[in-house]
Design a protein around this motif. Sequence first.
Motif, short mmCIF file in Angstrom:
data_model
loop_
_atom_site.label_atom_id
_atom_site.label_comp_id
_atom_site.label_asym_id
_atom_site.label_seq_id
_atom_site.Cartn_x
_atom_site.Cartn_y
_atom_site.Cartn_z
N ILE A 182 0.84 -1.20 0.00
CA ILE A 182 0.00 0.00 0.00
C ILE A 182 0.88 1.25 0.00
O ILE A 182 1.97 1.27 0.59
CB ILE A 182 -0.98 0.04 1.19
N SER A 195 -1.24 6.50 4.56
CA SER A 195 -2.04 7.49 3.84
C SER A 195 -1.63 8.92 4.12
O SER A 195 -1.98 9.83 3.38
CB SER A 195 -3.53 7.31 4.20
N VAL A 242 -5.97 4.43 -0.13
CA VAL A 242 -4.57 4.17 -0.48
C VAL A 242 -4.52 3.36 -1.77
O VAL A 242 -5.51 2.73 -2.17
CB VAL A 242 -3.83 3.39 0.64
N ARG A 282 0.30 5.83 -0.41
CA ARG A 282 -0.75 6.86 -0.39
C ARG A 282 -1.15 7.25 -1.81
O ARG A 282 -0.37 7.12 -2.76
CB ARG A 282 -0.28 8.09 0.39
N PRO A 294 -2.34 1.45 7.57
CA PRO A 294 -2.87 2.23 6.44
C PRO A 294 -3.04 3.71 6.77
O PRO A 294 -2.88 4.57 5.89
CB PRO A 294 -4.22 1.56 6.16
N TRP A 348 -9.01 -0.57 2.70
CA TRP A 348 -8.57 0.83 2.59
C TRP A 348 -8.40 1.27 1.14
O TRP A 348 -7.79 2.31 0.88
CB TRP A 348 -7.24 1.01 3.34
N SER A 349 -8.92 0.49 0.20
CA SER A 349 -8.65 0.75 -1.22
C SER A 349 -9.18 2.10 -1.70
O SER A 349 -8.77 2.58 -2.76
CB SER A 349 -9.23 -0.37 -2.08
N ALA A 375 -5.64 -4.31 3.30
CA ALA A 375 -5.38 -3.40 2.19
C ALA A 375 -6.65 -3.13 1.39
O ALA A 375 -6.96 -1.98 1.05
CB ALA A 375 -4.30 -3.99 1.28
N VAL A 398 -3.52 0.08 -3.66
CA VAL A 398 -3.28 -1.32 -3.32
C VAL A 398 -2.57 -1.97 -4.50
O VAL A 398 -3.13 -2.05 -5.60
CB VAL A 398 -4.60 -2.06 -3.00
#
Length: 319
Positions: free
Chosen positions: A193, A257, A277, A195, A253, A273-274, A270, A279
């Motif tokens: 990951i 980020s 951030v 940002r 994450p 949080w797609s 991951a 992936v």
Amino acid sequence: MKPHDAVLKSNFLPAVINQMDTKNLDLGLLVTLEALLAEGNVTRAARRLNLSQPALSARLARLRDALGDHLLIPAQRGMVLTQRAIELQQPLHDALEGVRRVVADGAPFDPTTMQATLVIAASDYQQFALLTRFSVALRTEAPMVRIAWRTLDVLALATQLERGEVDLALATPDHAPAAMRQRQLFREDYAVIARQGHPAVQGYVSLDVFCTLEHVVVSPEGGGFSGPTDAALEAIGRHRTVALSTSGFLIVPEVVSRSDMIALIPRRIADGWSDRVQVLEPPLTIPGFTVVSVWHDRTTNHPAQRWLRERLTTLAAER
């Protein structure tokens, strides 16, 4: 005689009955004895049985009188089982498990009305990846079940399961105590990951960039700055720079980020949080891992515990 009665008489009870004066015993006292022998401690056994310590002490006195043995005797550290108690422990457990199976086989089971408290030990990653969905599903399917999440302590897990302090744990197979039951839940792999808008990472990360950028790593025990990724890099003559080590997965994450650091984390986190951030696929092969459920044999045939484990396994299969 019913078939179940025959099974109980022939397979489970003789080893225990032959050693006891049964005129002064009932099933409740046998359950008390099982807890005392398993815990080796009056206070913990009272907690397990939801009894006051004086009430359990009174039951212990009755058991000592009926068996003609002290069962538990003071030692330098706490109490220890007498030889008679050690000899009784396994046959008594087997006998009561037989009774529980007979009762469970003949009793209707309805998750919507069952009342239970389930204590689950898991890392924050496992709580995010599976236990969140599990807990939400149970509010509809088994609304009278209470769930307590505990942080996974691999060093204390065997003792917690033996004492009934934890009903179920999520762990990797190498962290599952050898004497406990386990069942595979799912396989997990890793993702990188970074940002959104990272100046060096735009939808792809090369091995050179991966090694150049600063990394965040997770060290569950705290303070570690290397892991499987570093072993894989070393095997091909490369290395990376680790700038931050944290004991939890879910903060990673957030840190990524807000910075130019990157991280290699389990894909289920991951993916969650797609929207915040990037992936990305790792630029080298990093072995994944397996997550298993772990429990004590004592709860294997308990109807509520068995249903809860099966429901968790089903949810785990639904990515």
